[in-house]
Design a protein around this motif. Structure first.
Motif, PDB file in Angstrom:
ATOM      1  N   ILE A   1       0.845  -1.193   0.000  1.00 16.17           N
ATOM      2  CA  ILE A   1       0.000   0.000   0.000  1.00 16.17           C
ATOM      3  C   ILE A   1       0.877   1.238   0.000  1.00 16.17           C
ATOM      4  O   ILE A   1       2.062   1.185   0.362  1.00 16.17           O
ATOM      5  N   ASN A   2       0.304   2.365  -0.386  1.00 17.65           N
ATOM      6  CA  ASN A   2       0.969   3.657  -0.258  1.00 17.65           C
ATOM      7  C   ASN A   2       0.687   4.231   1.121  1.00 17.65           C
ATOM      8  O   ASN A   2      -0.419   4.105   1.647  1.00 17.65           O
ATOM      9  N   LEU A   3       1.694   4.873   1.703  1.00 15.98           N
ATOM     10  CA  LEU A   3       1.565   5.411   3.057  1.00 15.98           C
ATOM     11  C   LEU A   3       1.574   6.932   3.115  1.00 15.98           C
ATOM     12  O   LEU A   3       1.252   7.496   4.167  1.00 15.98           O
ATOM     13  N   GLY A   4       1.953   7.596   2.030  1.00 13.05           N
ATOM     14  CA  GLY A   4       2.059   9.048   2.061  1.00 13.05           C
ATOM     15  C   GLY A   4       3.421   9.508   1.573  1.00 13.05           C
ATOM     16  O   GLY A   4       4.079   8.815   0.790  1.00 13.05           O
ATOM     17  N   ASN A   5       3.859  10.655   2.059  1.00 12.27           N
ATOM     18  CA  ASN A   5       5.118  11.256   1.607  1.00 12.27           C
ATOM     19  C   ASN A   5       6.097  11.383   2.763  1.00 12.27           C
ATOM     20  O   ASN A   5       5.696  11.481   3.931  1.00 12.27           O
ATOM     21  N   VAL A   6       7.379  11.428   2.424  1.00 12.88           N
ATOM     22  CA  VAL A   6       8.436  11.712   3.393  1.00 12.88           C
ATOM     23  C   VAL A   6       9.319  12.805   2.807  1.00 12.88           C
ATOM     24  O   VAL A   6       9.682  12.761   1.621  1.00 12.88           O
TER      25      VAL A   6
END
Length: 517
Positions: free
Chosen positions: A337-342
């Protein structure tokens, strides 16, 4: 000589009447005999001249053939000389000993049985590998296609002695994937480590464009402890991650010797390619990197660099190359899954005073999770952490060069906070990336130049490197944004419930034999 001789014969023939008159007493028979003799000599002379002409013609043909051959060879030599090759070989031995949080025999949660009853397994209490040996071979190439277009590449083989796969625990526990291939010991095949094209001096300006497999491992200040005098990669060592991408750069001169020159680059890369998306909406987005890398100044050993980038649509884990892979993902990790940005920013300053090299570096990371959360705590009533978390790291080191002895002595220290993230799956620390440590890491090393005789190549270096690393963790994890970094002292119950037994401290000793050629 032939020409002179023939002229004498002709002169003799012209003089015959005169000679005949002068020797009035001689008979006509004597005169005819002399004429026949001279005629015979003339015929022999013609035959010799014809033979010489034939020899000259044959020799001339051979010379022409040789000229043609030399031209062809010269062209081939010229083509071959465009390629520059160099490389290095390293044999390395390591000793590793680690203590984990829980004593041997401590029960750790290990899931549920078919009836829904909890199961437990005993903690091991530690980890050890008394000897592990590795070989690494790297072959570099460089060639110009045109005046302003050049190709650079590197092939690499990296394997453990006695193995054609990755031994347990190496690479921070990750199987081989795109971000650590050629950087984690695996099999004996040569893989493409770097391959990119630079288009320089675009429009006659100090601007360049580059595309391909990027030079993004062993960045500054890694060259000090690795025994190299030149910068080995673009980004600061906190970004130690092989990836494919592009960069667009501009070079400038400060106009003063104190500051020297500088260059700034915009960089883009792909960290994960998902491929075709299906109609169910279950597919995840590609993961991309984008940011800047700025050499603010460079003058001799003085160097200041700032970099800042983002990782967008970050995955929970990459696609692994492993026997455990099931449709691109090890099943025990769950669905991708995608979790967001860093977001990530770091800087390094390096310089040298007499024989003392030194550097100081720092990094900051920030998570920006989506509804899936980052640093999730599955022992909590609200496990998904959708809050932004900040982390930081400091890193400093020195190296003193005893040139008369061919000896270099160095020391380094780095500290990472609880939520610190280093993008360093391509690290060269064999087990755990020291720059990803959430806690303290210490290193002492020495480099000794071997007395192997006069250098044949300008790339030549031969040395041994002996080092000791000590890891003192305050929080669990490293290069991990999925699980909460648990406090190793205050959150033991949560870790026990999760079945985790992370490393608390570790000692590692390494010895290398390295040859650059």
């Amino acid at each position: 000589m032939v020409k002179k001789f023939s002229m004498l014969v002709v002169a003799g023939l012209i003089a015959l009447p005169t000679l005949a008159s002068a020797g009035g007493g001689k008979s006509n028979a004597d005169l005819e005999q002399k004429i026949e003799e001279l005629s015979r000599q003339l015929d022999e002379l013609k035959a010799q001249m014809a033979k010489q002409n034939e020899t000259i013609t044959e020799t001339s043909g051979k010379v022409d053939d040789m000229d043609t051959m030399l031209e062809e060879k010269s062209e081939q030599w010229d083509l071959a000389s465009r390629f520059q090759f160099d490389g290095d070989f390293r044999a390395r031995g390591d000793y590793y000993n680690a203590s984990t949080v829980f004593a041997a025999g401590t029960p750790l949660f290990d899931g549920y049985d078919s009836l829904g009853n909890p199961q437990f397994r005993p903690a091991g209490g530690g980890q050890e590998n008394d000897t592990i040996m590795t070989n690494r071979l790297r072959l570099n190439m460089r060639v110009k296609a045109t005046e302003n277009l050049e190709f650079k590449g590197r092939l690499a083989m990296y394997k453990a002695w006695g193995m054609q796969s990755t031994p347990d625990g190496l690479g921070g526990g990750f199987p081989v994937f795109d971000g650590n291939t050629t950087r984690t010991p695996d099999d004996s095949a040569l893989y493409v480590d770097r391959a990119f094209v630079n288009w320089n001096n675009i429009g006659g300006a100090p601007v360049w464009f580059s595309i391909g497999r990027r030079p993004t491992t062993d960045g500054p200040p890694a060259q000090l402890r690795m025994g190299n005098e030149e910068r080995m990669a673009t980004p600061v060592a906190y970004m130690d991650y092989p990836f494919d991408g592009i960069s667009l750069g501009y070079a400038y001169d400060w106009g003063t010797d104190a500051l020297g020159e500088g260059r700034i680059r915009f960089c883009y890369g792909r960290g994960f390619e998902n491929g075709l998306e299906d109609d169910t909406g279950a597919s995840i987005d590609d993961t991309d990197f984008a940011g800047i890398d700025w050499d603010i100044l460079k003058q001799g050993p003085r160097f200041l660099n700032l970099q800042s980038f983002g990782a967008f649509n970050l995955f929970n884990y990459p696609t692994f190359s492993s026997d455990l892979v099931n449709y691109g993902a090890p099943s025990e990790y769950g669905a991708q899954i995608n979790l967001g940005n860093v977001y990530h920013t770091s800087a390094v300053y390096m310089d040298k005073i007499n024989n003392l090299n030194y550097f100081i570096a720092g990094g900051w990371s920030r998570t920006d999770p989506n509804e899936n959360g980052m640093f999730n705590d599955y022992t909590s009533a609200t496990p998904k952490n959708t809050d932004a978390e900040d982390g930081y790291s400091v890193y400093a080191g020195v190296r003193y060069d005893l040139d008369n002895l061919g000896l270099k002595l160095g020391a380094e220290y780095n500290y990472g906070s609880q939520y610190w993230i280093a993008f360093s799956p391509g690290h060269d620390d064999l087990y755990m990336s020291k720059l990803a440590t959430r806690g303290s890491a210490y290193e002492l090393y020495m480099i000794y130049d071997l007395p192997t005789g006069e250098a044949i190549s300008k790339y030549a270096q031969t040395f041994i490197r002996l080092g000791w690393q000590y890891y003192d963790y305050n929080y669990s994890g490293g290069f991990d944004w999925n699980l909460k970094p648990y406090d190793l002292d205050d959150e033991k119950m949560q870790m026990q419930m999760m079945g985790l037994d992370p490393v608390e401290s570790a000692n590692q000793v390494y010895l290398t034999f390295e040859a650059y050629f």
